[in-house]
Design a protein around this motif. Structure first.
Motif, mmCIF file in Angstrom:
data_model
loop_
_atom_site.group_PDB
_atom_site.id
_atom_site.type_symbol
_atom_site.label_atom_id
_atom_site.label_comp_id
_atom_site.label_asym_id
_atom_site.label_seq_id
_atom_site.Cartn_x
_atom_site.Cartn_y
_atom_site.Cartn_z
ATOM 1 N N GLY A 1 10.222 32.749 39.559
ATOM 2 C CA GLY A 1 10.926 31.552 39.099
ATOM 3 C C GLY A 1 9.999 30.531 38.467
ATOM 4 O O GLY A 1 10.312 29.954 37.419
ATOM 5 N N ILE A 2 8.844 30.313 39.070
ATOM 6 C CA ILE A 2 7.888 29.345 38.526
ATOM 7 C C ILE A 2 7.394 29.798 37.155
ATOM 8 O O ILE A 2 7.342 29.006 36.206
ATOM 9 C CB ILE A 2 6.711 29.134 39.498
ATOM 10 N N ALA A 3 7.040 31.073 37.035
ATOM 11 C CA ALA A 3 6.579 31.589 35.742
ATOM 12 C C ALA A 3 7.694 31.506 34.705
ATOM 13 O O ALA A 3 7.466 31.107 33.556
ATOM 14 C CB ALA A 3 6.095 33.031 35.893
ATOM 15 N N GLY A 4 8.907 31.864 35.099
ATOM 16 C CA GLY A 4 10.038 31.832 34.176
ATOM 17 C C GLY A 4 10.391 30.426 33.723
ATOM 18 O O GLY A 4 10.673 30.193 32.550
ATOM 19 N N VAL A 5 10.362 29.472 34.647
ATOM 20 C CA VAL A 5 10.682 28.087 34.298
ATOM 21 C C VAL A 5 9.614 27.512 33.368
ATOM 22 O O VAL A 5 9.931 26.802 32.412
ATOM 23 C CB VAL A 5 10.845 27.227 35.577
ATOM 24 N N THR A 6 8.358 27.838 33.639
ATOM 25 C CA THR A 6 7.279 27.350 32.769
ATOM 26 C C THR A 6 7.443 27.898 31.355
ATOM 27 O O THR A 6 7.365 27.155 30.369
ATOM 28 C CB THR A 6 5.907 27.766 33.337
ATOM 29 N N TYR A 7 7.701 29.192 31.258
ATOM 30 C CA TYR A 7 7.896 29.807 29.946
ATOM 31 C C TYR A 7 9.135 29.226 29.259
ATOM 32 O O TYR A 7 9.112 28.932 28.069
ATOM 33 C CB TYR A 7 8.027 31.320 30.095
ATOM 34 N N SER A 8 10.211 29.048 30.014
ATOM 35 C CA SER A 8 11.451 28.499 29.449
ATOM 36 C C SER A 8 11.262 27.069 28.958
ATOM 37 O O SER A 8 11.866 26.676 27.964
ATOM 38 C CB SER A 8 12.572 28.555 30.487
#
Length: 111
Positions: A23-30
């Motif tokens: 989730g953290i990686a995905g939110v950062t990328y998003s």
């Protein structure tokens, strides 16, 4: 196998930690993808700075995702799961990772 994992506090903690890291990686990328889509079209204005920042943020998200993916592979190799199931989980894990980040990339390019 489900009850064995459900009754092991360390296994449950590891699973939820991994999901949190995804989730953290995905939110950062998003966030970088969103910023890319919000940049104005005028290249001579401050849009260039926004696009550079968006790419940097997306790069951090990809780096975090790659670290998370490598960590997940490492943890999976240490388990006592049979080889065939471990292989299936590795493929699923990798495909889901690539699919989710490609969706974000395509959304950024389409805007």
């Amino acid at each position: 196998m489900f009850t064995k994992i459900a009754h092991n506090d360390d296994a449950v903690k590891a699973i939820f930690d991994h999901i949190r890291n995804v989730g953290i990686a995905g939110v950062t990328y998003s966030a970088g993808s969103w910023l890319w889509g919000k940049a104005p079209e005028d290249p001579w204005a401050w849009a260039l700075g926004i696009k550079i920042n968006a790419v940097l943020i997306m790069g951090v998200g990809l780096l975090l995702g790659a670290i998370m993916l490598a960590n997940g592979w490492h943890k999976l190799h240490k388990t006592e799961i049979p080889f065939i199931w471990r292989s299936v989980l590795l493929v699923l894990h990798s495909v889901i990772f690539v699919y989710l980040f490609n969706i974000g990339l395509l959304q950024a390019i389409a805007k």
